[in-house]
Structures are given as C-alpha cells and as structure tokens.
Design a protein around this motif. Structure first.
Motif, PDB file in Angstrom:
ATOM      1  N   ARG A   7       0.857  -1.179   0.000  1.00  0.00           N
ATOM      2  CA  ARG A   7       0.000   0.000   0.000  1.00  0.00           C
ATOM      3  C   ARG A   7       0.896   1.233   0.000  1.00  0.00           C
ATOM      4  NH1 ARG A   7      -4.386   0.123   4.642  1.00  0.00           N
ATOM      5  NH2 ARG A   7      -4.920  -1.965   3.901  1.00  0.00           N
ATOM      6  N   ALA A   8       0.824   2.055  -1.069  1.00  0.00           N
ATOM      7  CA  ALA A   8       1.703   3.233  -1.158  1.00  0.00           C
ATOM      8  C   ALA A   8       1.126   4.388  -0.346  1.00  0.00           C
ATOM      9  CB  ALA A   8       1.875   3.645  -2.615  1.00  0.00           C
ATOM     10  N   PHE A   9      -0.171   4.654  -0.537  1.00  0.00           N
ATOM     11  CA  PHE A   9      -0.863   5.668   0.260  1.00  0.00           C
ATOM     12  C   PHE A   9      -2.344   5.367   0.208  1.00  0.00           C
ATOM     13  CE2 PHE A   9      -0.139   7.389  -3.985  1.00  0.00           C
ATOM     14  CZ  PHE A   9      -1.430   7.676  -4.386  1.00  0.00           C
ATOM     15  N   ASP A  10      -3.066   6.025   1.068  1.00  0.00           N
ATOM     16  CA  ASP A  10      -4.461   5.647   1.275  1.00  0.00           C
ATOM     17  C   ASP A  10      -5.247   6.877   1.755  1.00  0.00           C
ATOM     18  OD1 ASP A  10      -6.586   4.043   1.449  1.00  0.00           O
ATOM     19  OD2 ASP A  10      -5.777   2.694   2.980  1.00  0.00           O
ATOM     20  N   GLY A  11      -6.453   7.050   1.258  1.00  0.00           N
ATOM     21  CA  GLY A  11      -7.338   8.091   1.794  1.00  0.00           C
ATOM     22  C   GLY A  11      -6.788   9.502   1.718  1.00  0.00           C
ATOM     23  N   VAL A  12      -6.144   9.853   0.613  1.00  0.00           N
ATOM     24  CA  VAL A  12      -5.577  11.198   0.501  1.00  0.00           C
ATOM     25  C   VAL A  12      -6.626  12.171  -0.039  1.00  0.00           C
ATOM     26  CG1 VAL A  12      -3.870  12.627  -0.705  1.00  0.00           C
ATOM     27  CG2 VAL A  12      -3.214  10.381   0.197  1.00  0.00           C
ATOM     28  N   ASP A  13      -6.839  13.268   0.704  1.00  0.00           N
ATOM     29  CA  ASP A  13      -7.682  14.379   0.255  1.00  0.00           C
ATOM     30  C   ASP A  13      -6.811  15.629   0.222  1.00  0.00           C
ATOM     31  OD1 ASP A  13     -10.307  13.046   0.258  1.00  0.00           O
ATOM     32  OD2 ASP A  13      -9.983  12.923   2.423  1.00  0.00           O
ATOM     33  N   LEU A  14      -6.888  16.373  -0.873  1.00  0.00           N
ATOM     34  CA  LEU A  14      -6.061  17.580  -0.962  1.00  0.00           C
ATOM     35  C   LEU A  14      -6.635  18.532  -2.002  1.00  0.00           C
ATOM     36  CD1 LEU A  14      -3.320  19.080  -0.317  1.00  0.00           C
ATOM     37  CD2 LEU A  14      -2.335  17.798  -2.221  1.00  0.00           C
TER      38      LEU A  14
END
Lengths: 232, 257
Positions: A26-33
C-alpha cells in the motif's frame, strides 16, 4: 473563492507484485487535498510514506487504485484517474508540469532541444523557443559548452538542473516537483527557490517534495503529512 | 483533427485452430504513436498485418477514415481500392529493409516508386523529390544512383522510411524497425523517427519487443500475450506502473545498462 487547481479525493494506491508472490504494497491511502492557484503544498513524511507515488499519481504516471484527481484544464476540469490517454497527454502538454528526480535522457537529443521542445510542442516558434531555453539554462548555471550535448554524461546536479529547466521553461498552471533541489549546491538551490517563488507569484499551483527544511520553509504555504500505511 | 483515424473492433485471426490474435479493439487518433509489445509469438505481427490490410481477419473490422472523412472498412475494400490506399495513405516499414526495398533498383528509384504508381512521370521532379528525401533521412544525396545493396543496414532502413513517407501517408505501420541495427545506428534512427513523426503529424502503429524503444517513440502502449491484449495505457503508465502479471514480468526483465 475560485475552484482549486487540483482537487484530490479519497485517493489510494496499492501495488500488487505478481512476480513476487502477489505481495501487496500500500503506497498511500485516503488522501484528500485541494491546491489553489498561487499556493504551494509540500508533501511531508518518512521515506516509504508514498510521497513520490502520490506525485506520480497526480501526473497519471501511476494509476491509482481508487479515488480521483481532478485538475483544472482549458477552462474545464479533467479527472486524471479516468481520462482517455490523449486527454491526459493534453493536460500534461498544456497544464501540468512535472519535474522528476531523474532526467530521462534520449540518445542524440541535445540539452537545448530537450528544453526548447517543451515550447515548440505548444506551437512556440523555434527561434523564440531556443532563446527562452538558453536564458533558462544560463540562469541555472549550465555551462554553454554543454548545451549542444545530450546530457547522458552530465553530473547529477547538472542533469537535475536540465530537468528543472524543462519544468520551468513554460508557465505551467500546475507544477509537480519531486526533490527539485536534492543534488544542488547553495547558489543553484537559491536560484531554484526563486524560480518556485516566481511561479507561485504568477499563480501556479504547486505540489512538491522538498527534503531540505530551508527550501521547504521558503516555498511551502502548508504541508500534507503522509504516514506509512499499514501493510495491506 | 478531432476524430479517430483508425477504428479496430473485435479483430480476430485464426490459423486453422491456432489463435493468431483474438478480439483486439482500439482507436488511433491522428499524430498518435501506439506501440504493440510482447514476446515473439504473442500475435504482434499478425495484428500488424491485419491492421495494414495485408491479411484478412477471421472476424472483426478495421476501419480507416480517409482524407475526405469517409470511413473505409479495410477487409471489405476491393483489392484495387485497398492497394491505392496502401500507396497513398498507409506505409509499412519492415524489420528487414530487404523486405521493403527493391534491391535491384537505385535509391532514387526506390523513393520514386510510390509516386510513379500514383501517376507522377516528370523525371526532374521525381529526382528532385528523391534528393530531398535522401537528405531528410540523412542519406548522402550523391548516392541517389547507388543500389540499396551498397548501403549499410542503418542506411537501408532510412531509405525504406523515405520510400514510405514520400507520398505523405497519414498512418505508418512499423515492424521492429530498429531491432536489426547496432545500438549507435539504432539511436540515430530513433532520433530521426521521433522528428519525422512529430513534424509530419504521423500516426504510427509500432511493433517492438524493445520496451526502451517503445518509451522513446510511443504515446500509448498495448501489451500482447498469446494473441490477446492483456494491458493498455499511456506508454509511461504501462512501463512505470505495470499491472498485469505478464507486463510486470516483461518490465522486470529489462537489463539496466
């Protein structure tokens, strides 16, 4: 308030390595921007937290597993996670500049052409494109005797500055910067910081990874903290 | 400009009971370079022959939009119409230049052949065009009367490209155009192709097993295995973020120089 230049929602990326027993990373998860015009957001976090993968996913070089990346383009908006290949290429050509950590050298293509072709691809007349490329290479202290050469044999710092020149020769409305000052000495680092500040000044939305605290504090308005996700 | 040049749907070819390629569908736009990659036997060359109208499909269609905006179904064209289209609008660059050149005809004759087939007869103009194209593909114009057999492999390949581009085709099919060449010669040819494709706005379908060549030349990529397409995307997506197990195997097998 104007719509943001970049709007990222619930973005996640998991790699499945089929050649290594189907290991999932998993590289990243749940990113909001959201990033507005004239704003610079620094991605911050430990090595392996997915900073470069997030940047590549905004550029649609990586294909996220879920979520969306909407960028403003040509007066409309494009979801980079769902757009047709040629729509993505159009966004990259006109809107989205990306300075990667390493320059990809093409045999026989000169440094000057590598930079100028970013302009000619947009229909800028060849003479003017070359003039602007020369100006930027000079500003970045690339010795003039190197301009006609393909940068394969250049030092790491020189290659990085050629890459930066490619990203800044046009006024891209959005810039993605992956460690743009990593292999630069003090003077060149200051030049690049000034170029980033000028880009912000003309309204560019910037997302970057800046390892150097001094650089980050000079250019970033805020940080997005990424942590290493739990193993999938 | 904003319409496809080529529409391919359900394209299938069997050799007896053996699959050549199965159920391939995609569209190609003007100026787009599509690389088809995969190992030998994956169906790349069969697909290229189907797309260029040199082989009849078992099922499915290849439609080409001509300069007047009409859609022509390649498998359903008469032999004469298909030949005319192949001379005016399409080009094929073979892996082995001997397959695409007339070895007993001079370099100038090779370049002029497609024009003559279209009815050009003025010797001076044909020769002028020949000299111009020799230069555009970086061949010494003074060698226009030499036969291709006196040229090196790299020069023959550049001559084959000139011979194809002289009628300003809109879509060119290339089968491993650089694979028979030394690395330094390959770099020169890649550079030349990159410039010609961009300056002429050519659409190209490029078959290659060399992923580095695909990265330099192609916008999009299609990965084939066992006659089927297993993955598609932008060239850099497929190479940097391969998803299908077979693509991951291909990408992870590249040797780092």
């Amino acid at each position: 308030m104007n719509a943001p230049m970049i709007s990222i929602r619930a973005l996640a990326k998991t790699f499945t390595l089929h050649t290594q027993g189907g290991t999932r990373i998993r590289a990243f998860d749940g990113v909001d921007l959201d990033v507005a015009a004239g704003e610079c957001v620094a991605l911050h976090g430990p090595s392996g937290a997915g900073k470069s993968s997030l940047l590549r996913s905004i550029y649609a070089n990586y294909r996220p597993s879920s979520g969306r990346v909407v960028v403003r383009h040509n007066g409309g908006s494009v979801d980079m996670t769902a757009a047709e290949p040629r729509a993505i290429l159009d966004v990259r050509r006109k809107t989205l500049g990306y300075v990667s950590q390493f320059l990809r050298v093409i045999p026989r293509v000169s440094t000057l052409d590598l930079v100028a072709e970013r302009l000619t691809a947009m229909g800028v007349e060849a003479g003017e494109a070359v003039a602007r490329a020369c100006g930027l290479l000079a500003r970045l202290n690339i010795p003039e005797r190197l301009w006609p050469l393909a940068p394969a044999t250049f030092s790491g710092g020189e290659q990085q500055r050629v890459n930066i020149a490619r990203g800044f020769v046009r006024d891209y409305p959005i810039l993605l910067l992956d460690e743009p000052t990593a292999s630069l000495d003090g003077e060149n680092r200051r030049t690049v910081v000034n170029m980033i500040l000028e880009a912000k000044g003309r309204g560019a939305a910037i997302v970057g990874i800046f390892h150097d605290d001094e650089v980050r504090e000079a250019v970033a308005d805020r940080c997005l903290h990424l942590t290493r996700p739990e193993e999938a | 400009m904003d319409q496809e040049l080529l529409r391919v749907s359900g394209l299938t070819r069997y050799y007896g009971s053996r699959v050549g390629c199965r159920d391939v569908s995609f569209s190609l736009w003007p100026g787009e370079v599509l690389a088809i990659v995969g190992e030998s036997g994956s169906g790349k060359s069969t697909l290229l022959s189907l797309l260029s109208g040199r082989l009849a499909p078992t099922a499915g269609d290849v439609s080409y939009r001509d300069r007047d905006g009409r859609w022509l179904s390649l498998p359903n064209l008469s032999e004469a119409d298909r030949r005319r289209l192949q001379r005016t609008d399409l080009g094929v660059v073979h892996q082995n230049p001997r397959d695409g050149l007339r070895m007993r005809v001079s370099a100038g004759g090779n370049i002029g052949e497609r024009l003559m087939a279209l009815g050009h007869r003025h010797y001076g103009r044909l020769r002028g065009t020949g000299l111009d194209w020799m230069e555009r593909v970086e061949l010494d114009p003074q060698r226009i009367d030499d036969h291709p057999s006196a040229f090196s492999g790299g020069m023959q390949q550049r001559l084959q490209i000139a011979r194809n581009l002289v009628t300003e085709p809109r879509l060119v099919f290339m089968d491993e155009p650089t694979s028979g060449l030394d690395v330094s010669v390959q770099a020169r040819l890649l550079d030349l192709l990159r410039h010609l494709v961009a300056s002429l706005g050519l659409a190209v379908v490029l078959v290659t097993h060399d992923l580095a060549v695909a990265r330099i030349l192609a916008h999009r990529m299609m990965v084939m295995r066992g006659g089927e397409v297993v993955e598609t995307g932008l060239a850099d997506q497929v190479l940097d973020d391969p998803c299908h197990p077979y693509t991951q195997l291909l990408v992870s097998s590249i040797l780092q120089a």
